[in-house]
Design a protein around this motif. Structure first.
Motif, mmCIF file in Angstrom:
data_model
loop_
_atom_site.group_PDB
_atom_site.id
_atom_site.type_symbol
_atom_site.label_atom_id
_atom_site.label_comp_id
_atom_site.label_asym_id
_atom_site.label_seq_id
_atom_site.Cartn_x
_atom_site.Cartn_y
_atom_site.Cartn_z
ATOM 1 N N LEU B 3 0.827 -1.220 0.000
ATOM 2 C CA LEU B 3 0.000 0.000 0.000
ATOM 3 C C LEU B 3 0.859 1.266 0.000
ATOM 4 N N VAL B 20 -6.771 -0.244 -2.101
ATOM 5 C CA VAL B 20 -7.204 0.279 -0.799
ATOM 6 C C VAL B 20 -8.629 -0.201 -0.492
ATOM 7 N N ARG B 66 1.362 6.785 7.061
ATOM 8 C CA ARG B 66 0.164 5.915 6.988
ATOM 9 C C ARG B 66 -0.277 5.488 8.385
ATOM 10 N N GLU B 77 -8.305 2.822 5.773
ATOM 11 C CA GLU B 77 -7.033 2.472 5.127
ATOM 12 C C GLU B 77 -6.468 3.669 4.379
ATOM 13 N N GLY B 79 -3.343 4.484 1.273
ATOM 14 C CA GLY B 79 -2.257 4.073 0.376
ATOM 15 C C GLY B 79 -1.468 5.303 -0.025
#
Lengths: 82, 140
Positions: B3, B20, B66, B77, B79
């Motif tokens: 990612l 993602v 992240r 999430e 990326g």
């Protein structure tokens, strides 16, 4: 022996990507900067600018960071990614 | 595919979004920031860009961004992909994909992540103009 890495415009100024330097055991970042200025006069003005960051073993150094044998020190000009 | 990556080759925005989205079926909003090579900087015509990074540290900083985004924002999430090397005008440079249950969290995380990327990631841009080359020193 400390490995010193130069990036972007600093690499151009020094003319090398990487040098190895013998430094006294466990020295402060400030003392290390003085040594750098002596060894590489071409980058003195960059070292005096607060915008230049220094990393030790790939983490940002602070004024309390000590530099020891075997460390990898990098001189980081202002970032411009993104 | 990871990612969070730094790579020379171009990326597909659609594929990165799908990567993602595949993480969770609870995702209800995806916000994307795409940075691309523009042909003008301070009234100077840019011919090409060239990006350099500090291998190891730059990847580590993107991973940190992240993790902090997941910790500090209500997102599911994120990326992050950044290219290095020669980039032609109009090509993709950087992509942030933030996915959340609701759009507002995704917008906030995405904006924070690109600002943080510019602040802490050791990546440098060189602009190649008709008059010569210059390393960019500021990040607007």
């Amino acid at each position: 022996m400390v490995k010193i890495r130069f990036f972007a415009m600093l690499k151009n100024k020094v003319g090398q990507e990487e040098v190895k330097l013998d430094v006294p055991e466990n020295i402060s970042l400030e003392k290390f900067k003085q040594i750098l200025k002596k060894e590489f006069p071409a980058i003195t003005e960059f070292l005096d600018k607060k915008s230049i960051m220094i990393s030790v073993n790939q983490e940002f150094a602070t004024k309390n960071t000590m530099i020891k044998d075997g460390d990898e020190v990098a001189l980081l000009p202002p970032f411009s990614g993104g | 595919m990871e990612l969070v990556r730094i790579q020379k080759q171009d990326f597909s925005v659609t594929e990165e979004i799908e990567l993602v989205k595949a993480v969770s079926k609870s995702i209800g909003g995806v916000v994307v920031f795409l940075g691309t090579g523009r042909d003008i900087s301070k009234s100077e015509e840019i011919v090409r860009l060239d990006f350099e990074h500090y291998p190891g540290m730059a990847e580590k900083k993107l991973q940190e961004i992240r993790v902090r985004a997941l910790d500090n924002f209500n997102i599911i999430e994120m990326g992050i992909v950044h290219r290095i090397g020669k980039i032609e005008i109009g090509e993709n440079i950087v992509l942030i994909v933030a996915a959340a249950q609701h759009r507002n969290d995704a917008f906030m995380a995405c904006e924070w992540a690109i600002a943080e990327l510019k602040r802490i990631t050791p990546i440098w841009k060189k602009e190649i103009t008709k008059k010569g080359e210059v390393w960019v020193e500021e990040h607007p």
